[in-house]
Every structure is written in C-alpha cells, then in structure tokens.
Write a protein that holds these residues in place. Structure first.
Motif, mmCIF file in Angstrom:
data_model
loop_
_atom_site.group_PDB
_atom_site.id
_atom_site.type_symbol
_atom_site.label_atom_id
_atom_site.label_comp_id
_atom_site.label_asym_id
_atom_site.label_seq_id
_atom_site.Cartn_x
_atom_site.Cartn_y
_atom_site.Cartn_z
ATOM 1 N N THR A 5 0.826 -1.209 0.000
ATOM 2 C CA THR A 5 0.000 0.000 0.000
ATOM 3 C C THR A 5 0.852 1.247 0.000
ATOM 4 O O THR A 5 2.038 1.213 0.324
ATOM 5 C CB THR A 5 -0.913 0.037 1.232
ATOM 6 N N ASP A 6 0.189 2.340 -0.365
ATOM 7 C CA ASP A 6 0.864 3.631 -0.501
ATOM 8 C C ASP A 6 0.665 4.521 0.700
ATOM 9 O O ASP A 6 1.029 5.681 0.678
ATOM 10 C CB ASP A 6 0.309 4.370 -1.725
ATOM 11 N N THR A 7 0.072 3.985 1.719
ATOM 12 C CA THR A 7 -0.306 4.857 2.830
ATOM 13 C C THR A 7 0.859 5.647 3.381
ATOM 14 O O THR A 7 0.701 6.774 3.816
ATOM 15 C CB THR A 7 -0.891 4.039 3.997
ATOM 16 N N THR A 9 3.117 7.187 2.030
ATOM 17 C CA THR A 9 3.432 8.447 1.353
ATOM 18 C C THR A 9 2.349 9.496 1.563
ATOM 19 O O THR A 9 2.483 10.631 1.159
ATOM 20 C CB THR A 9 3.576 8.218 -0.154
ATOM 21 N N LEU A 10 1.275 9.112 2.194
ATOM 22 C CA LEU A 10 0.183 10.061 2.375
ATOM 23 C C LEU A 10 0.520 11.009 3.517
ATOM 24 O O LEU A 10 0.975 10.587 4.569
ATOM 25 C CB LEU A 10 -1.086 9.288 2.711
ATOM 26 N N ALA A 11 0.332 12.303 3.236
ATOM 27 C CA ALA A 11 0.748 13.311 4.215
ATOM 28 C C ALA A 11 0.181 13.012 5.594
ATOM 29 O O ALA A 11 -1.008 12.802 5.765
ATOM 30 C CB ALA A 11 0.276 14.682 3.756
ATOM 31 N N SER A 13 0.230 10.548 7.436
ATOM 32 C CA SER A 13 -0.246 9.242 7.844
ATOM 33 C C SER A 13 0.870 8.359 8.407
ATOM 34 O O SER A 13 0.640 7.221 8.747
ATOM 35 C CB SER A 13 -0.930 8.542 6.678
ATOM 36 N N ARG C 78 -6.589 11.014 6.024
ATOM 37 C CA ARG C 78 -5.309 10.488 6.511
ATOM 38 C C ARG C 78 -5.403 8.992 6.849
ATOM 39 O O ARG C 78 -4.611 8.489 7.620
ATOM 40 C CB ARG C 78 -4.856 11.305 7.717
ATOM 41 N N ARG C 107 -0.726 12.381 -3.367
ATOM 42 C CA ARG C 107 0.392 11.693 -2.713
ATOM 43 C C ARG C 107 1.727 12.216 -3.205
ATOM 44 O O ARG C 107 2.763 11.644 -2.923
ATOM 45 C CB ARG C 107 0.258 10.196 -2.955
ATOM 46 N N VAL C 154 -4.601 3.999 -6.112
ATOM 47 C CA VAL C 154 -3.788 4.512 -4.999
ATOM 48 C C VAL C 154 -3.301 3.396 -4.078
ATOM 49 O O VAL C 154 -2.648 3.656 -3.083
ATOM 50 C CB VAL C 154 -4.564 5.561 -4.164
ATOM 51 N N LYS C 155 -3.625 2.169 -4.423
ATOM 52 C CA LYS C 155 -3.258 1.017 -3.584
ATOM 53 C C LYS C 155 -3.640 1.260 -2.133
ATOM 54 O O LYS C 155 -2.775 1.415 -1.265
ATOM 55 C CB LYS C 155 -1.761 0.735 -3.681
#
Lengths: 576, 322, 357
Positions: A5-7, A9-11, A13, C78, C107, C154-155
C-alpha cells in the motif's frame, strides 16, 4: 502494481494513531458565526436596545416609543405604508399572475418578449421608474396627459402620478417581476395531469385554471405578495420623489425626518421596531394559511407538461403582456432617454432640443459622478463577493449538517430577506456608525450593509447549488487524501461555479441600485450612484437625473449581458 | 496670488483636498465653483457635496453623532444653522482677508468671525409665460393666497431647503401665524429644493413658482425656457447665507483657503455667469437682475432663523402632511 | 496482524443505536461483505471505517494502529483508504484521467509515475481509450469502472465499497460483480463491501458478515452461511427457507413427531435438549409422484400439494406432510408440474437441516 500500500506516502499518515480532537476548520466555522452575528444579529439587537435608551445618557426609557407614536402624522405614515404595501403587492399580483400563467402553461405567442420585459422591469431601479412616471403622468406636463388632452380636448388629466394609487401603481410596475418569478416557477412544476383530471370531469380551460391550477400555486402568489409588501414599505426613493409632491408621508420618509438634527436614532429605532412585528405577523399568517393543504410547488414533483391551447384568447393574453411592457419598461425608458438628451425635457422631442450636455456634465464636469460610478461598481462587487462566500460556507454547513444548530445559522442568513431594508440600515447605523467603530460614511460600512441586505439572495442560490452536488463527490476526494477545504476547493467549488457566478451577479445588480440601505450610511466621498441620483432629484433637474439613470442602466445591462453569456439566459429570473 | 493666499495654499496643498457641503448654490453652480477652485489651486481638490440645506445639516449632524469628521466647509442657506453650530462650539474662528472687500451688507456675518457670508440668494416669484400672461401673473406675495391660484403654484419644502424655511418665516411675520394654512388651501405642489419649482414651471406642470431663486430661474430662462421673474411689491426675500469651517475639519488649511476663495472676486466672477448675485462691488451683478439697491430686501435675522425654522418646519409638516 | 479490526464499534444518535458493538477482523487481502437489509447499520459501519462518521464507542484499527476511538478520530484523508460510492461520485468537471490521477497527485508522486500508473489501471478496467472523456460522455458501467480505477490506483490499505452496483441495470450488475472479484483477485486489496443483495455478496466475498439491527449476526464463508445459518435472521435473510419448530430428544432432531435421523442431527450441539428451531431449505426437499425405493438414507414423507407458484426457474410448492399441519415450501424443476391436491412424496435431505437456535 503490487499488493503493498501507498499509505506511507500520504501526508501525515506516518502517524495514523495521531488522533484529532479539533479539525482546524472549526476555526472557520467560528469565524462564520461571528460574521453572521456582525452582519445580521448585532445591528438588529443594537437597534432593539437603543430603542429603549435615552439619547446621550443611555438610561432605560420608553419615551422613544411614546415620541415615535405620539403624533397623528407619524401614525398616518405607518398607515400609509401599510396601505401602500398592500396596494402595490395586490397590483403586482394582478399584473404578474396572468403573465406567469401564460408563459408557463399556455401557447401564448411572444414568450421570449415577455421574459425580456420581466427582466427589464426587474433591473430597472424603482426610483428611475418613478422619475419616468413623473415625466409620463404629471397631471399637467406628463406626456400621457398632454397627448390625452390634445386628442380629446379634455381639461382634466387622464392619469395623475401624484396620488396614492399612482404611487402604488408605479411601485407595482417594478415589483411585479418577483411575483412572476415565484408563480412561474411553481407553475412549471405542475403536471399537466392535474389539469387533465379536471378536464375529464368536465372543467374547461378557464374553470381548470381558476379552480385547480392557480390554487395549486397559491403559496407562491402569497410569497410574492408578502415579499413585495416588505420591499414596498422599505422603499425610500419612490416615496421621496412622488410621495412628497403628492403629500403622502410614509414610514421611510418619516424615518428620514427622525434623522434630522438632532439625529434621533433612538426614536427612529423605536419607530422601526413595529415593522419587524408586521413582518413576523405576515410570516405567521402565511404559515397559517398554508398549514394544511398540500401544494405541488413545495414537493417539486413534476410529470408531463403540455401547453394549454388558448385559441384566439392567446392574443388577448399577449396583449396584456404588451400593455405591461409598455407601462413598466417601454414608456418610462423612452421618456427618460428623451430627457437625458434634452436641453429642457418639457419642450419634447425636436432637433434643436437635443444635447449631449447632460452626459458631458456628469462624466466630465461633475466632481462626484465618476466617483459615484466607481463606488457603485466596487461596493457592489465587494459586497456581492462577501455575500456569496459567506452564503456558500453557511449553506455548506447547513446542507451537510456539519455542526449542531446549523439551522440557526441558516436562519440568520435568511433573516434579512424578511427585514425591511431600511430597518436593516438603521440597525447598521445604530450599531456601527458611531463610537467605538465610527464607521459612518466609510466604504466598509456600506459594503457590509449591502452584503447583509442581500445575503439571503446569495444564500438561496448557494443552498440550491450545494444541494445539487452529491456529498459523495467530496467524500470521494477526502478518502483519497484531500482535506475538507481542499475538497471544497478542488471538487465542490468548480461544480458550483456557474450557480455561484449567477448568485454573485444578481447580488451585484440589486446592490448597484440599492438606495434605502445606503441613504443613511453614505459619506461625502462614498456616495453611490443611487444616492447621488437621489441628491440630484432634489432640484427636479430631470435631464441630468435621466442621463445619470442612463449611465446606471448601461452599467447594469453590461453586467446582465455578461451574466447571460456566462451563466445562461434566465439567470436573473431563476428562483432558487 | 496674494501673500496670505500663498501661505494658505502651501499649507492646503499638504492636505490635498477640501470637502464642501454646498447648499447655497445649485448643483451646476456648485460644481463650477468646485472646478474653479481646483483649477486655481492645483493639488487641492474640492469635493463638492451638493444637497439642500437641511439635508446637508442632517449629514453634519450624523457626522457629529457618529463621531466622524468629514466636512471642512459647511455652507447652508439657513443662517440659523450657524447660530446653533457656534453655540455648540463646532466652528473654527476665521476671518478671510477677502471679506473686507465684500458688499457692505455681507462683510460681517458674525462679530466673533466664526462664520462668514458666502452667498446672497434672492427668492421671489416666477411664472411660465406660456401658461400665465404677465398681466394675469401674481404681483405680490399676498396674491399667491388668492384662491384663483389653486392648483397652479409650486414651492420647495422647508424640511429640505434652507431658503424656503427663511422665506416661510418671513411670510409668517408679514401675514400672520396662519399664513401656511392659507397658503396650503391653494394646494401648491411641494418639491424639495427651492429650485424644484423652476423645473415644474419649465415643464408646464405648474404656472407659478413661489419663492424661486432668481439665479436658477434666470439660468433656465437663458436656456430658452418661457420663464419670467416677478418682483413682488412687498419686496424680495433676500437670504444672505454664511459658510463656516468646522472645528473638527480634517483639512483646516484647505478650508481656510476655500473661505478666502468664497469671499474673493473669483467666486463672484463664476457665479454671476450662472446668474447668482455678486458678493462684491468689484464684480458686476448678473444680467437680468434688478440691482439690489432698487428692490426691497426682506429677511429675518439669523437669530430668528435659529429659533423659528425648526418650529416652522414642524408646523409645515403638520399642515402639508409631508 | 490483521489488516482491519473493528472492536465493539458502536454508533448511537441520541437514544437510537444504529451500530451496536460490532466486532470484525479482516486479514490482509480478504474480501468481506456487510450484508443486511436497509437500516441494519451496514453503511454506517462502512462510513465509520472511512472516517466520515465518528463512532460513539469502540475502536477501529488498521495494522494495529488505532484510527478511531470515541472523541478522537483520524480524518478520512489520513486513513490511506479508498472508497467507491453508490453514486460513483465521479467528478464531472474532470476527465477520466484527471479523476483517476487525483489521489496519486495528492500523494505527491512524480508526474511520470502518475501518468504511468493511471495508464496501467485504465488498461486494467478497459478504459484506456476513454482517458480524455468527461464523465457525462460515459455510460453507467464505464463510470463505475472509472470509480473502480480511481479507488484502486492509490493502492489503498482498505478498499470500501458502498452498494456500488445498485444504480446499474440487472445485466450490467451481474457483469460488474465478476469484474469486482476479478480486480480483487488481481490486486488482493483488503476490501469491505456493503450490499443488501445476497447474490452480489455471495459472488464477490471471501466472507460475509450478515447484519441486522446494528449487530453482526454471523460471519462466515458464503456457502456456510447458506447451509449452516446460525440465527433465525440469517436463515431467513440468506435464501428462502422453512423455519420449523423441532425438538431434540435423546440427541435426535424430531419434527412433528418424526425423527429426522442421525444425519440431520449431526449439527445438534452436545447436550442440547428440548425445543429448537430448524431451517430446512426448499432445495433440501424433492417432490416425487411415487415413493422412492427405500434405503437411500433420505427421509420420505407422504404429503399433498396445497399451493403452487411458478417462478420461472423453478416451481415453488407448498406441501403438507400427512398427519401434520406443517406447511413446507419445496422447490421443483419447471417440468415437474403438479396440480393442487395431488398426493406426492416429499424426500428430505437430512444433511441440509440446520439447527438455528
């Protein structure tokens, strides 16, 4: 793509366990509430408070009420206003309902023309219409009477603008578009099956219209009636221009007198408070009358709609529309135009009477006129922007039910709709003109007053627009990682763009011609076109006044033109 | 430029502007005066706020009540205003040097020099010659009370026009306390400014203008309108009206410069072209006017105006309804 | 560590509790449906997982990190999840490509990577030729694919679907079920799928959580839910069934005085005695015109046809076994048409009898 998952890279997170107690946006909500209090609640509250205060000392007293209602002349003013409001509203209904019915439900020809007329009557400032009608229906010099006398040899005038009915009629000629808009949009929602059901039981076109169609839009007629009543009792320009020579004192001109030296805001407030009671009473009556019956206009459910075939009668209806067009737009505009290019308007149309001097005087020789044009444009633009931004945010909170008591915010935003404009202006004077803020005469005060006065227009259009945007549109953005404000900016706002622009333009146009709210608040350098125009009418210098009115109309028309281009032909007349 | 003028100009230029509440001259004349001032003193812009006297005074009162200073020079045709303003300590003491060169009757408005005459309005009768011949026209103030003029008269409003307040006060002193009631029986058309009846005559709405200013009537006649002045046998109502600098004037030096301009020859040279009376012996009176020394000038004192006009205004409103 | 854990999750509006102490765990890559009638709390549960609704009690965690606890909540943006909405919520002011790229741009990925990934995902959902279209120029099914692409690209840590097929017509709905399952098989994204349509839930899910009145009644693989419903509600909601009062006597199920035999009693818990409720699916019975040869292990009851309804794919008979006042619904193929009143034999498959309470 992998299953990872890309989480990360999420601001923000990286620490998803960071819990939120307060969204930062809460500050914005608080600011909004404060803005609404400043624009709506505080002026009214302050006005209420000082109506019980002694001037200078601030001691509690009911003397202001005794003064305000202690004289026959003052009571007459109240009676005159109530009668004038009723009569104007009634005339408006008579003028507009057949037009609305004809345009919405029948095969009457010239619907585009009728639309244009309604629009033109709507954008024409009422005081310009009043001046036009002074030139048309002055008992001796008015064009209509001059022609009438020369045709019939009569000595008595045919029409006299300087009468109670004359004044009510002139007001109605520029108020009827409100009824038209209300009633037409309600009629548009009625399914033809409603009429078919009456037809199949033996009701003809006219019976059906009277017994079925019109009763179904009764709430809209009543709503339009009440709105015009409220607008009329708040009108200042027309009563000053027609009412003084006609010797009819009304509430607004009386309020003006309370502002004479010494300025008695306290008495003016006391005098204005009962107008609020009248408003509340009207709304209560409306609720009562509409309480039990079901009305299509409220459910908004349509069905198939067909035009009623009128046969030769359609020409009768069209004739009616043409008549209204002549009275409300064509004739007043013609005489204003003639006067604006005349050396002396009383001499009529001839080449040796033509001049550009009036325009030249205003544009190049008058100290204040260009400034007033500029003031009008930027005050209107700024207040429209404030009103639309504020309305959008409030409507957003209310429609999305973001906070508790959201409905109270919505109520505040809609309140100026039913408060006579002049009452609002006195509230603003009472609250902000003097110390500690001493904003009297400042551009800020006028802009705020305009923004407050026209907030409901912006609010109504924002609310309708936001309702039309599914909340999931924003949620889709948020779940992908955008904050609430970012989502509003990137998704909601672009979707609302057209309707917001429409709302902005309508507020701009009505603000650009507003007189009642401005007259108590302007200073020497902050006079708007409407106030300067009113100042110019004191001398009865109708040539210059007409020329200035012409400039105002050109500006308004340019804005309307832009609006039609960007938003669509009927943006002014949509009921949102 | 005189030395005293140059000093004021230097100081005024730093202020850059002067705001003039103008109620003594018509809109056209006021604008012409403002433009002439701005041209004569580059860098000092004159903001003209033209309205009727009572409206100007109302604006001033609202300024005061709000604690806002917007007006530099206040010019009303109701001299009573100055007695009140002086009493309330709201004026600046200043005597323009140019005042000494004015007509003797205009040299001193206030012994303490808180205000100074800046205009002389002549209010009389006028008629539309197409509607009423010279022979038929009223000859005196008493004539307008004759029922034959019912529905034919036009007049301004003392709640707006300062001069109409002065005129009505004068009439009441001449014809007794029920003058207004008797006048009302002829149903005059009530405008706001004293100039409004001139328009009504021009338009043919009313035949006779009561208490019209000579300047505006002559100006309208000069543009080809069928108007004529009538000098009433009792005399004309002459309204010498002062101007004053407010004590809280935001631009005090520009205000003083403007007062000099008001009392100097330049002003009269402009206003006479618009048919206003010259204030100075060195500028000839406007054309078409009877010389002032050949007419009887009727006028209540400033003190009488201070006392009488507010009460008269109320009486008027009770009688006329507006 | 499980991917998504709901612990005692509760939502109440005033006195009205719409989600009541829900516990649910999803392993990574698992596809779980929340199935239930409207108003059962399934959508509220989903919106709490997304962060649009704040829970009143309990907690939500992803990979062991708490996202929601009462009064302290990580906002949706978030959570690193994505969601597909009932209305699709495709932004009409953006092209297909812009819609899909939205999450990636947030992202802060390099433009080239965004472009590449958008291209890939559009290929997967077969929309690569429509990248520059606006949503208004797409059909309903295509819009649905855009929504899928936008959510998957967005996986997300968890993919949430809120009745995504309810606005499609029947044929398309069927097709999209398999599309959703195919995408899941390809990307193995942990998925919570809300639906009221059991067919959808069965076709797509690894496990189904049946919800009723704010509670989860049963979580099981689709076929177990059908054959082994554990509550009266699940038995009645998932497929059609006959709910019958029975008794356990000496470890044997007894229905209307008839013992169902040892095969039916396999599901009876040790030590149970007294009255129980059993579920007997219409498919668990066969209607015969002649008595079958004995000894095939089934239970055969002489009966009579009381009512019949033709459903297209099958007959729905109501039959009454002799000597009882039971009315049983039994299914039969279209060719097996019997008039009302016809004497028949009913063969019951005892292995399909489920004790629900």
């Amino acid at each position: 793509m992998s299953a990872s998952t890309d989480t990360a890279t999420l601001a923000g997170s990286q620490r998803p366990s960071r819990l939120r107690l307060l969204e930062p946006i809460t500050i914005l909500w608080v600011a909004l509430i404060a803005a609404l209090l400043v624009l709506v609640a505080l002026p009214l509250l302050k006005m209420f408070v000082i109506s019980f205060e002694e001037q200078d000392t601030g001691v509690f007293t009911i003397q202001n009420y005794l003064t305000a209602y202690g004289r026959q002349r003052y009571l007459d003013a109240v009676r005159n206003s109530l009668l004038l409001g009723t009569l104007s509203a009634a005339i408006s209904v008579v003028l507009a309902v057949p037009m609305a019915w004809a345009v919405s439900r029948t095969d009457m020809p010239g619907k585009g023309f009728t639309w244009a007329i309604v629009l033109a009557a709507f954008i024409m400032p009422p005081y310009l219409g009043a001046i036009g009608w002074v030139l048309l229906a002055g008992p001796n010099s008015g064009w209509i009477n001059v022609v009438w006398r020369s045709l019939t040899g009569a000595t008595d005038p045919l029409v006299n603008v300087y009468t109670f009915t004359g004044m009510a009629f002139v007001i109605a000629l520029h108020s009827f578009p409100l009824v038209f808009i209300f009633v037409k949009s309600a009629l548009d929602l009625i399914s033809s099956e409603m009429e078919d059901a009456a037809n199949i039981l033996g009701g003809g076109t006219w019976v059906t219209m009277r017994k079925v169609t019109l009763p179904l839009v009764w709430p809209s007629i009543l709503g339009g009636f009440i709105l015009i009543f409220l607008e009329t009792i708040a009108l200042f320009g027309t009563p000053a221009i027609i009412g003084i020579p006609a010797r009819i004192n009304v509430v607004t001109t009386q309020l003006w007198q309370f502002f004479e030296d010494p300025v008695r805001v306290e008495v003016a407030s006391a005098f204005a408070m009962p107008l609020l009671l009248v408003t509340i009473g009207l709304i209560a009556v409306q609720k009562l009358l509409l309480a039990r019956k079901g009305f299509v206009s409220q459910t908004g459910k349509g069905g198939e709609r067909r035009q009623v075939k009128l046969g030769p009668w359609r020409w009768v209806l069209f004739g009616w529309c043409v008549l209204v067009a002549l009275l409300s737009v064509v004739k007043p505009l013609m005489v204003l135009l003639q006067a604006s290019f005349a050396k002396a308007w009383g001499r009529g149309f001839s080449f040796d009477n033509l001049t550009l001097r009036n325009y030249q005087f205003l544009l190049f020789e008058h100290d204040m006129a260009p400034q007033a044009v500029w003031n009008t444009v930027w005050f209107s633009a700024t207040s429209a922007t404030i009103a639309v931004v504020l309305a959008l945010l409030v409507a957003y909170i209310v429609v999305r039910r973001l906070i508790r008591f959201a409905d109270a915010l919505g109520f505040l935003a809609m309140a100026p709709f039913v408060i006579p404009g002049i009452v609002m202006a006195i509230g603003f004077y009472a609250a902000y003109a003097g110390p500690p803020l001493s904003l009297y005469g400042s551009a800020l005060l006028i802009i705020l007053a305009f923004a407050s006065r026209f907030l409901p227009i912006a609010y109504a259009s924002s609310q309708a627009a936001i309702r039309a945007v599914h909340p999931e549109m924003e949620e889709a953005a948020r779940i992908l990682g955008s904050g609430r404000l970012h989502a509003i900016r990137k998704v909601t706002a672009p979707l609302l763009k057209t309707s917001l622009l429409g709302g902005w333009l309508v507020v701009f146009i009505v603000a650009s011609r507003e007189l009642s709210a401005a007259i108590f608040l302007v200073g020497p350098r902050t006079r708007t076109m409407s106030v300067l125009l009113y100042d110019l009418t004191e001398q009865g210098n109708f040539e210059v006044v007409s020329a200035f009115g012409g400039i105002l109309l050109v500006i308004t028309m340019a804005i309307v033109g832009i609006g039609m281009k960007l938003v669509g032909r009927d943006f002014m007349l949509r009921r949102e | 430029m005189e030395p005293h003028e140059r000093d004021l100009y230097e100081a005024a230029r730093r202020e850059g502007q002067v705001t003039w509440y103008s109620a003594q001259y018509s809109a056209d004349t006021s604008e012409a005066i403002g433009r002439a001032f701005t041209e004569r003193y580059p860098g000092v812009r004159c903001s003209v706020v033209r309205s009727t006297s009572q409206v100007a005074f109302q604006r001033l009162s609202q300024d005061q009540r709000a604690g806002v200073a917007q007006c530099d020079v206040f010019a009303s045709s109701n001299g009573g205003h100055y007695i009140q303003l002086k009493r309330q300590n709201r004026l600046t003491q200043f005597r323009p040097v140019n005042a000494d060169g004015m007509l003797p009757m205009l040299r001193t408005a206030d012994p303490d020099n808180y205000f100074q005459y800046s205009s002389l309005g002549i209010y009389l009768l006028g008629h539309n010659t197409n509607m009423v011949s010279d022979a038929e026209a009223p000859k005196s103030w008493a004539d307008v009370l004759d029922p034959k003029w019912k529905d034919k008269l036009a007049v301004g409003h003392p709640g707006f026009s300062g001069a109409i307040g002065i005129w009505a006060l004068q009439m009441r002193s001449m014809f007794g306390p029920d003058f207004l009631r008797r006048f009302e029986r002829n149903k005059p058309q009530v405008g706001r400014s004293s100039i409004d009846p001139v328009t009504m005559m021009t338009a043919g709405e009313r035949a006779v203008g009561v208490a019209v200013p000579s300047a505006s009537t002559l100006f309208a006649a000069s543009r080809g309108n069928p108007l004529k002045l009538i000098y009433p046998t009792e005399g004309v109502v002459a309204v010498p009206a002062p101007s004053a600098i407010m004590s809280n004037a935001p631009n005090p030096n520009a205000a003083k410069l403007f007062m000099e301009f008001n009392t100097g020859p330049a002003l009269s040279r402009i206003t006479r072209t618009m048919f206003s009376e010259s204030l100075r012996p060195d500028v000839p009176p406007p054309e078409g006017c009877r010389p002032l020394d050949q007419v009887t000038l009727l006028s209540p004192s400033l003190e009488d105006a201070d006392r009488g006009v507010p009460e008269l205004r109320e009486q008027w409103r009770d009688i006329f309804g507006v | 560590m499980p991917r998504l854990t709901l612990t005692g999750l509760t939502k109440a509006y005033g006195k009205l509790t719409v989600v009541d102490k829900v516990n649910l765990t999803l392993e990574e890559g698992e596809f779980v449906s929340l199935l239930g009638p409207s108003g059962c709390g399934k959508t509220t549960t989903l919106r709490m997982i997304a962060g649009f609704v704040d829970p009143t009690g309990g907690s939500i965690s992803v990979d062991g990190k708490v996202l929601s606890a009462p009064g302290a909540v990580v906002p949706p943006e978030r959570r690193g999840m994505s969601m597909i909405f009932q209305s699709y919520a495709i932004w009409p002011n953006m092209t297909v490509e812009q819609n899909v790229a939205f999450g990636l741009n947030l992202r802060k990925l390099p433009a080239a990577e965004v472009k590449q990934r958008v291209g890939e995902i559009l290929e997967v959902v077969k929309l690569n030729t429509l990248a520059h279209r606006y949503p208004a120029e797409l059909s309903g099914g295509q819009q649905q694919r855009v929504a899928l692409a936008r959510a998957i690209v967005v996986k997300p840590s968890v993919l949430l679907l809120d009745e995504p097929l309810s606005n499609l017509d029947a044929n398309l709905r069927e097709e999209m079920r398999f599309e959703i399952r195919r995408l899941h098989d390809e990307f193995r994204i942990t998925t919570v799928y809300v639906t009221h349509d059991q067919g959808e839930a069965m076709a797509t899910s690894d496990r189904i959580a049946v919800m009723n009145a704010g509670r989860i009644e049963q979580v099981d693989a689709p076929h177990l839910l059908y054959t082994r419903p554990r509550t009266r509600f699940v038995a009645g909601f998932v497929g059609r069934t006959n709910l019958l009062d029975a008794a356990v006597e000496g470890g044997q199920l007894v229905l209307g005085g008839i013992s169902l035999g040892p095969a039916a009693s396999a599901g009876v818990a040790e030590g149970t005695a007294g009255n129980v409720l059993i579920s007997l699916r219409p498919q668990a019975m066969t209607v015969l015109t002649a008595p079958p040869p004995a000894g095939d292990g089934g239970l055969v009851l002489p009966a009579a046809v009381k009512e019949r309804t033709y459903l297209g794919e099958a007959w729905d008979y109501v039959v009454e076994p002799q000597g009882t006042n039971l009315r049983l619904r039994a299914a039969a193929p279209p060719l097996e048409a019997y008039d009302v009143g016809t004497p028949v034999w009913l063969r019951v498959d005892p292995r399909q009898v489920a004790v629900v309470a």
